[in-house]
Design a protein around this motif. Structure first.
Motif, PDB file in Angstrom:
ATOM      1  N   LEU A  84       0.815  -1.209   0.000  1.00  0.00           N
ATOM      2  CA  LEU A  84       0.000   0.000   0.000  1.00  0.00           C
ATOM      3  C   LEU A  84       0.852   1.265   0.000  1.00  0.00           C
ATOM      4  CD1 LEU A  84      -2.889  -0.853   2.483  1.00  0.00           C
ATOM      5  CD2 LEU A  84      -3.043  -0.543   0.026  1.00  0.00           C
ATOM      6  N   ASP A  85       1.966   1.248   0.707  1.00  0.00           N
ATOM      7  CA  ASP A  85       2.830   2.426   0.765  1.00  0.00           C
ATOM      8  C   ASP A  85       3.452   2.741  -0.582  1.00  0.00           C
ATOM      9  OD1 ASP A  85       2.276   2.645   3.433  1.00  0.00           O
ATOM     10  OD2 ASP A  85       4.080   1.554   4.071  1.00  0.00           O
ATOM     11  N   ASP A  86       3.689   1.709  -1.405  1.00  0.00           N
ATOM     12  CA  ASP A  86       4.324   1.914  -2.704  1.00  0.00           C
ATOM     13  C   ASP A  86       3.340   2.359  -3.774  1.00  0.00           C
ATOM     14  OD1 ASP A  86       6.637   1.094  -1.499  1.00  0.00           O
ATOM     15  OD2 ASP A  86       6.455  -0.984  -2.203  1.00  0.00           O
ATOM     16  N   ARG A  87       2.058   2.134  -3.576  1.00  0.00           N
ATOM     17  CA  ARG A  87       1.067   2.421  -4.615  1.00  0.00           C
ATOM     18  C   ARG A  87       0.988   3.888  -4.965  1.00  0.00           C
ATOM     19  NH1 ARG A  87      -4.029  -1.275  -3.181  1.00  0.00           N
ATOM     20  NH2 ARG A  87      -2.874  -3.196  -3.310  1.00  0.00           N
ATOM     21  N   GLU A  88       0.861   4.742  -3.947  1.00  0.00           N
ATOM     22  CA  GLU A  88       0.677   6.160  -4.233  1.00  0.00           C
ATOM     23  C   GLU A  88       1.918   6.736  -4.897  1.00  0.00           C
ATOM     24  OE1 GLU A  88      -1.200   9.963  -1.946  1.00  0.00           O
ATOM     25  OE2 GLU A  88      -1.240   8.019  -0.998  1.00  0.00           O
ATOM     26  N   ALA A  89       3.075   6.221  -4.548  1.00  0.00           N
ATOM     27  CA  ALA A  89       4.304   6.718  -5.154  1.00  0.00           C
ATOM     28  C   ALA A  89       4.420   6.295  -6.614  1.00  0.00           C
ATOM     29  CB  ALA A  89       5.510   6.217  -4.364  1.00  0.00           C
ATOM     30  N   THR A  90       3.797   5.191  -6.992  1.00  0.00           N
ATOM     31  CA  THR A  90       3.913   4.728  -8.364  1.00  0.00           C
ATOM     32  C   THR A  90       2.827   5.286  -9.264  1.00  0.00           C
ATOM     33  OG1 THR A  90       2.607   2.758  -7.892  1.00  0.00           O
ATOM     34  CG2 THR A  90       4.998   2.560  -7.674  1.00  0.00           C
ATOM     35  N   ASP A  91       1.821   5.968  -8.681  1.00  0.00           N
ATOM     36  CA  ASP A  91       0.760   6.550  -9.502  1.00  0.00           C
ATOM     37  C   ASP A  91       1.335   7.600 -10.439  1.00  0.00           C
ATOM     38  OD1 ASP A  91      -1.161   5.025  -8.396  1.00  0.00           O
ATOM     39  OD2 ASP A  91      -1.918   6.560  -7.030  1.00  0.00           O
ATOM     40  N   GLU A  92       0.870   7.577 -11.670  1.00  0.00           N
ATOM     41  CA  GLU A  92       1.264   8.602 -12.625  1.00  0.00           C
ATOM     42  C   GLU A  92       0.262   9.732 -12.543  1.00  0.00           C
ATOM     43  OE1 GLU A  92       1.888   7.072 -16.519  1.00  0.00           O
ATOM     44  OE2 GLU A  92       2.831   5.273 -15.772  1.00  0.00           O
ATOM     45  N   GLY A  93       0.601  10.863 -13.053  1.00  0.00           N
ATOM     46  CA  GLY A  93      -0.353  11.948 -13.023  1.00  0.00           C
ATOM     47  C   GLY A  93       0.305  13.298 -13.115  1.00  0.00           C
ATOM     48  N   GLY A  94       1.529  13.342 -13.535  1.00  0.00           N
ATOM     49  CA  GLY A  94       2.162  14.629 -13.712  1.00  0.00           C
ATOM     50  C   GLY A  94       3.048  15.005 -12.546  1.00  0.00           C
ATOM     51  N   PRO A  95       3.542  16.243 -12.613  1.00  0.00           N
ATOM     52  CA  PRO A  95       4.463  16.701 -11.567  1.00  0.00           C
ATOM     53  C   PRO A  95       3.737  16.921 -10.242  1.00  0.00           C
ATOM     54  CG  PRO A  95       3.912  18.499 -13.054  1.00  0.00           C
ATOM     55  CD  PRO A  95       3.300  17.256 -13.627  1.00  0.00           C
ATOM     56  N   PRO A  96       4.433  16.720  -9.147  1.00  0.00           N
ATOM     57  CA  PRO A  96       3.795  16.937  -7.855  1.00  0.00           C
ATOM     58  C   PRO A  96       3.554  18.423  -7.578  1.00  0.00           C
ATOM     59  CG  PRO A  96       6.087  16.309  -7.570  1.00  0.00           C
ATOM     60  CD  PRO A  96       5.790  16.222  -9.036  1.00  0.00           C
ATOM     61  N   VAL A  97       2.574  18.676  -6.750  1.00  0.00           N
ATOM     62  CA  VAL A  97       2.202  20.025  -6.357  1.00  0.00           C
ATOM     63  C   VAL A  97       2.265  20.068  -4.834  1.00  0.00           C
ATOM     64  CG1 VAL A  97       0.323  21.704  -6.341  1.00  0.00           C
ATOM     65  CG2 VAL A  97       0.670  20.273  -8.335  1.00  0.00           C
ATOM     66  N   PHE A  98       2.834  21.146  -4.278  1.00  0.00           N
ATOM     67  CA  PHE A  98       2.878  21.287  -2.830  1.00  0.00           C
ATOM     68  C   PHE A  98       1.812  22.282  -2.405  1.00  0.00           C
ATOM     69  CE2 PHE A  98       4.384  22.929   1.242  1.00  0.00           C
ATOM     70  CZ  PHE A  98       4.538  21.729   1.926  1.00  0.00           C
ATOM     71  N   LEU A  99       0.956  21.858  -1.466  1.00  0.00           N
ATOM     72  CA  LEU A  99      -0.141  22.696  -0.984  1.00  0.00           C
ATOM     73  C   LEU A  99       0.072  23.001   0.490  1.00  0.00           C
ATOM     74  CD1 LEU A  99      -2.961  20.512  -2.542  1.00  0.00           C
ATOM     75  CD2 LEU A  99      -2.227  22.732  -3.392  1.00  0.00           C
ATOM     76  N   ASP A 100       0.317  24.276   0.807  1.00  0.00           N
ATOM     77  CA  ASP A 100       0.418  24.667   2.210  1.00  0.00           C
ATOM     78  C   ASP A 100      -0.947  24.558   2.874  1.00  0.00           C
ATOM     79  OD1 ASP A 100       3.121  25.136   2.415  1.00  0.00           O
ATOM     80  OD2 ASP A 100       2.977  27.271   1.973  1.00  0.00           O
ATOM     81  N   GLU A 101      -1.959  25.138   2.239  1.00  0.00           N
ATOM     82  CA  GLU A 101      -3.313  25.073   2.776  1.00  0.00           C
ATOM     83  C   GLU A 101      -4.296  24.936   1.621  1.00  0.00           C
ATOM     84  OE1 GLU A 101      -6.411  27.653   5.509  1.00  0.00           O
ATOM     85  OE2 GLU A 101      -4.301  28.212   5.490  1.00  0.00           O
ATOM     86  N   PHE A 102      -5.114  23.879   1.669  1.00  0.00           N
ATOM     87  CA  PHE A 102      -6.119  23.601   0.638  1.00  0.00           C
ATOM     88  C   PHE A 102      -7.440  23.359   1.343  1.00  0.00           C
ATOM     89  CE2 PHE A 102      -8.473  20.760  -2.177  1.00  0.00           C
ATOM     90  CZ  PHE A 102      -8.367  21.434  -3.379  1.00  0.00           C
ATOM     91  N   HIS A 103      -8.473  24.136   0.981  1.00  0.00           N
ATOM     92  CA  HIS A 103      -9.744  24.053   1.697  1.00  0.00           C
ATOM     93  C   HIS A 103     -10.903  24.113   0.714  1.00  0.00           C
ATOM     94  CE1 HIS A 103     -12.536  24.675   5.049  1.00  0.00           C
ATOM     95  NE2 HIS A 103     -13.165  25.516   4.238  1.00  0.00           N
ATOM     96  N   LEU A 104     -11.798  23.133   0.802  1.00  0.00           N
ATOM     97  CA  LEU A 104     -13.062  23.151   0.061  1.00  0.00           C
ATOM     98  C   LEU A 104     -14.172  23.289   1.082  1.00  0.00           C
ATOM     99  CD1 LEU A 104     -12.479  20.229  -2.462  1.00  0.00           C
ATOM    100  CD2 LEU A 104     -12.185  22.665  -2.849  1.00  0.00           C
TER     101      LEU A 104
END
Length: 179
Positions: A84-104
């Motif tokens: 499970l720990d390796d799955r998210e790291a292997t997902d494709e989807g473009g460059p990573p984005v860093f979010l300090d604060e994200f709110h919906l």
């Protein structure tokens, strides 16, 4: 860069503050907030019947569907064998984005359903009996739902490093688990 959009007609407001650094290749968002006012969803049985006709599967595509399903099964089996720990790291989807604060913001959805069918009978390919069977399986055979309120809690993420598809997946899972 600060981006802010507001729409009184649709009842939504979006604000984003993007950090800019020449040393980093990551997109860095200091603050992203989206406010969605309550909204109404009204559906009748005729609309659902039209949707069923729109997505009707023709006989020729069934063979392609079986092949696609086999490929998806093989991919799922391969994915199930990874940790499970390796799955998210292997997902494709473009460059990573860093979010300090994200709110919906919290969502409030008013849902109405009418079992009446107002349709153009010349375009109907799926029978009304098929739709009635589906509706009865969900307990909506003869029941009209008028202004049922669905309240969903806010989504908040702080200090996250992820790709946009990963963020979308997290938000979708958050709201699906509440409904």
């Amino acid at each position: 860069a600060v981006v802010s959009t507001q729409s009184g007609h649709y009842g939504r407001e979006t604000t984003a503050v993007e950090g800019d650094s020449e040393q980093s290749v990551l997109d860095h968002y200091k603050y992203v907030k989206m406010l969605v006012q309550e909204f109404h969803v009204k559906v009748d049985a005729g609309f659902l019947l039209s949707l069923m006709n729109f997505f009707k599967v023709d006989e020729d595509s069934i063979i392609d569907t079986e092949k696609r399903d086999r490929e998806w099964l093989e991919m799922d089996l391969k994915l199930s064998q990874t940790a499970l720990d390796d799955r998210e790291a292997t997902d494709e989807g473009g460059p990573p984005v860093f979010l300090d604060e994200f709110h919906l913001s919290p969502l409030k959805i008013h849902i109405s359903f009418s079992p009446q069918m107002i349709i153009d009978t010349t375009q109907v390919q799926v029978t009304e009996d098929t739709l009635a069977l589906y509706l009865k399986s969900f307990g909506l055979g003869l029941v009209a739902i008028n202004d049922a309120v669905l309240k969903l809690a806010y989504y908040d993420a702080t200090g996250q490093l992820c790709t946009v598809p990963q963020l979308q997946d997290r938000v979708i899972k958050h709201y699906i688990h509440q409904s």
